[in-house]
Design a protein around this motif. Structure first.
Motif, short mmCIF file in Angstrom:
data_model
loop_
_atom_site.label_atom_id
_atom_site.label_comp_id
_atom_site.label_asym_id
_atom_site.label_seq_id
_atom_site.Cartn_x
_atom_site.Cartn_y
_atom_site.Cartn_z
N ASP A 256 75.12 50.04 7.17
CA ASP A 256 74.59 49.45 6.47
C ASP A 256 74.16 50.21 4.86
OD1 ASP A 256 72.62 51.06 7.27
OD2 ASP A 256 71.15 49.47 7.77
N GLY A 257 74.54 51.36 5.00
CA GLY A 257 74.59 52.17 3.59
C GLY A 257 73.05 53.18 3.91
N THR A 258 72.36 53.23 4.73
CA THR A 258 71.38 53.93 5.08
C THR A 258 71.82 55.22 5.65
OG1 THR A 258 70.80 52.99 7.32
CG2 THR A 258 69.45 51.87 5.09
N GLN A 259 71.16 56.35 5.58
CA GLN A 259 71.41 57.52 6.67
C GLN A 259 70.13 57.77 7.29
OE1 GLN A 259 71.62 60.41 3.26
NE2 GLN A 259 73.76 60.83 4.17
N LEU A 260 70.43 58.68 8.45
CA LEU A 260 69.50 59.05 9.23
C LEU A 260 69.34 60.53 9.35
CD1 LEU A 260 69.36 56.75 12.58
CD2 LEU A 260 67.77 56.92 10.77
N LEU A 261 68.55 61.35 9.46
CA LEU A 261 68.61 62.61 9.79
C LEU A 261 68.35 63.00 11.23
CD1 LEU A 261 68.46 65.77 8.80
CD2 LEU A 261 66.14 65.42 8.49
N LEU A 262 69.26 63.42 12.07
CA LEU A 262 69.36 63.63 13.34
C LEU A 262 68.92 65.15 13.44
CD1 LEU A 262 72.38 61.71 14.61
CD2 LEU A 262 70.01 60.99 14.63
N VAL A 263 67.92 65.45 14.27
CA VAL A 263 67.51 67.04 14.43
C VAL A 263 67.55 67.13 16.13
CG1 VAL A 263 66.14 67.25 12.40
CG2 VAL A 263 65.09 66.50 14.35
N ARG A 264 67.78 68.18 16.39
CA ARG A 264 67.82 68.77 17.68
C ARG A 264 66.95 70.14 18.41
NH1 ARG A 264 73.68 69.89 20.81
NH2 ARG A 264 73.08 69.77 23.07
N PRO A 265 65.71 69.64 18.48
CA PRO A 265 64.85 70.64 18.81
C PRO A 265 65.20 71.49 19.95
CG PRO A 265 63.66 68.58 18.45
CD PRO A 265 65.10 68.41 18.47
N SER A 266 65.64 70.70 21.14
CA SER A 266 66.12 71.52 22.19
C SER A 266 67.62 70.96 22.58
CB SER A 266 65.26 71.61 23.22
OG SER A 266 65.02 70.18 23.73
N ALA A 267 68.14 71.52 23.65
CA ALA A 267 69.52 71.06 24.34
C ALA A 267 69.74 69.90 24.59
CB ALA A 267 69.84 72.00 25.42
N ASN A 268 68.55 68.99 25.22
CA ASN A 268 68.71 67.73 25.49
C ASN A 268 67.71 66.91 24.85
OD1 ASN A 268 70.60 68.15 27.47
ND2 ASN A 268 69.09 69.14 28.81
N GLU A 269 67.16 67.25 23.67
CA GLU A 269 66.20 66.49 22.85
C GLU A 269 66.53 66.12 21.57
OE1 GLU A 269 61.60 66.47 21.52
OE2 GLU A 269 62.40 68.32 22.23
N VAL A 270 66.80 65.05 21.16
CA VAL A 270 67.05 64.69 19.58
C VAL A 270 66.05 63.78 19.10
CG1 VAL A 270 68.96 63.64 18.38
CG2 VAL A 270 69.63 64.78 20.12
N LYS A 271 65.62 63.88 17.86
CA LYS A 271 64.91 63.00 17.06
C LYS A 271 65.60 62.54 15.91
CE LYS A 271 60.36 64.46 18.90
NZ LYS A 271 59.14 64.93 18.33
N ALA A 272 65.15 61.50 15.42
CA ALA A 272 65.51 60.89 14.08
C ALA A 272 64.52 60.72 13.13
CB ALA A 272 66.47 59.71 14.31
N PHE A 273 64.92 60.88 11.85
CA PHE A 273 63.87 60.64 10.74
C PHE A 273 64.72 59.81 9.46
CE2 PHE A 273 62.72 64.51 13.01
CZ PHE A 273 61.40 64.03 13.40
N ASP A 274 63.93 59.07 8.95
CA ASP A 274 64.54 58.55 7.62
C ASP A 274 64.44 59.76 6.91
OD1 ASP A 274 64.58 57.61 5.08
OD2 ASP A 274 63.44 55.65 5.41
N PRO A 275 65.48 60.25 6.24
CA PRO A 275 65.57 61.29 5.48
C PRO A 275 65.07 61.25 4.12
CG PRO A 275 67.69 60.34 5.28
CD PRO A 275 66.97 59.62 6.34
N LYS A 276 64.45 59.96 3.79
CA LYS A 276 63.86 60.14 2.33
C LYS A 276 62.49 60.84 2.36
CE LYS A 276 65.09 55.56 2.46
NZ LYS A 276 64.89 54.33 2.43
N CYS A 277 62.22 61.58 1.46
CA CYS A 277 60.99 62.40 1.07
C CYS A 277 60.10 61.38 1.19
CB CYS A 277 61.26 63.57 -0.02
SG CYS A 277 59.71 64.56 -0.09
#
Length: 160
Positions: free
Chosen positions: A84-105
């Motif tokens: 849909d044209g949006t982006q997500l910032l996927l971060v991986r704090p640990s081996a089996n954990e992933v979080k996502a953020f709206d990357p807009k400051c």
């Protein structure tokens, strides 16, 4: 000596600086704004990530998959494009954990960079966010990044 335009349009050298800068600003900012405004499929104006995962080189490509888990470095992250044209910032704090953020400051909406040394940084004004939680560490931003619910499903990251 170059020929004068015959269409009556001014050349770029005759355009006021403000017109050129405004045109540049529209070209850089408006595509995201127009995409959000023109998406009638979601009541929130297009800000909801697509569940289809997108088909771009930075997105998943398989229905529902945001990214392969292996493509997100542990302690780091990556931006993924959605269909849909949006982006997500996927971060991986640990081996089996992933979080996502709206990357807009949260200061002015500029896309932030993936985390480096545990810090997500906005390239425009230097706001900093915690790479694990999205919490604001340094302004001018005063609010955290908006978290988006995701989960690890096998070897992939999907919307929760």
């Amino acid at each position: 000596m170059p020929a004068k335009p015959t269409t009556g349009e001014p050349t770029t050298t005759n355009r006021p600086r403000r017109d050129v800068l405004c045109g540049l600003a529209v070209a850089l900012i408006a595509p995201g704004a127009l995409a959000a405004c023109s998406d009638n499929s979601t009541p929130s104006g297009g800000n909801t990530p697509s569940p289809t995962g997108g088909g771009s080189p930075t997105g998943g490509g398989t229905a529902g998959v945001l990214s392969p888990l292996a493509a997100i470095p542990e302690g780091g992250g990556r931006l993924v494009d959605q269909s849909d044209g949006t982006q997500l910032l996927l971060v991986r704090p640990s081996a089996n954990e992933v979080k996502a953020f709206d990357p807009k400051c949260t200061h002015q909406g500029v896309p932030v960079n993936p985390p480096s040394n545990g810090v997500i940084t906005c390239p425009q004004h230097g706001s900093q966010f915690d790479g694990k939680t999205g919490a604001t560490r340094k302004g001018p931003a005063t609010r955290p990044l908006r978290e988006v619910a995701v989960k690890v499903d096998g070897q992939n990251v999907v919307l929760a």
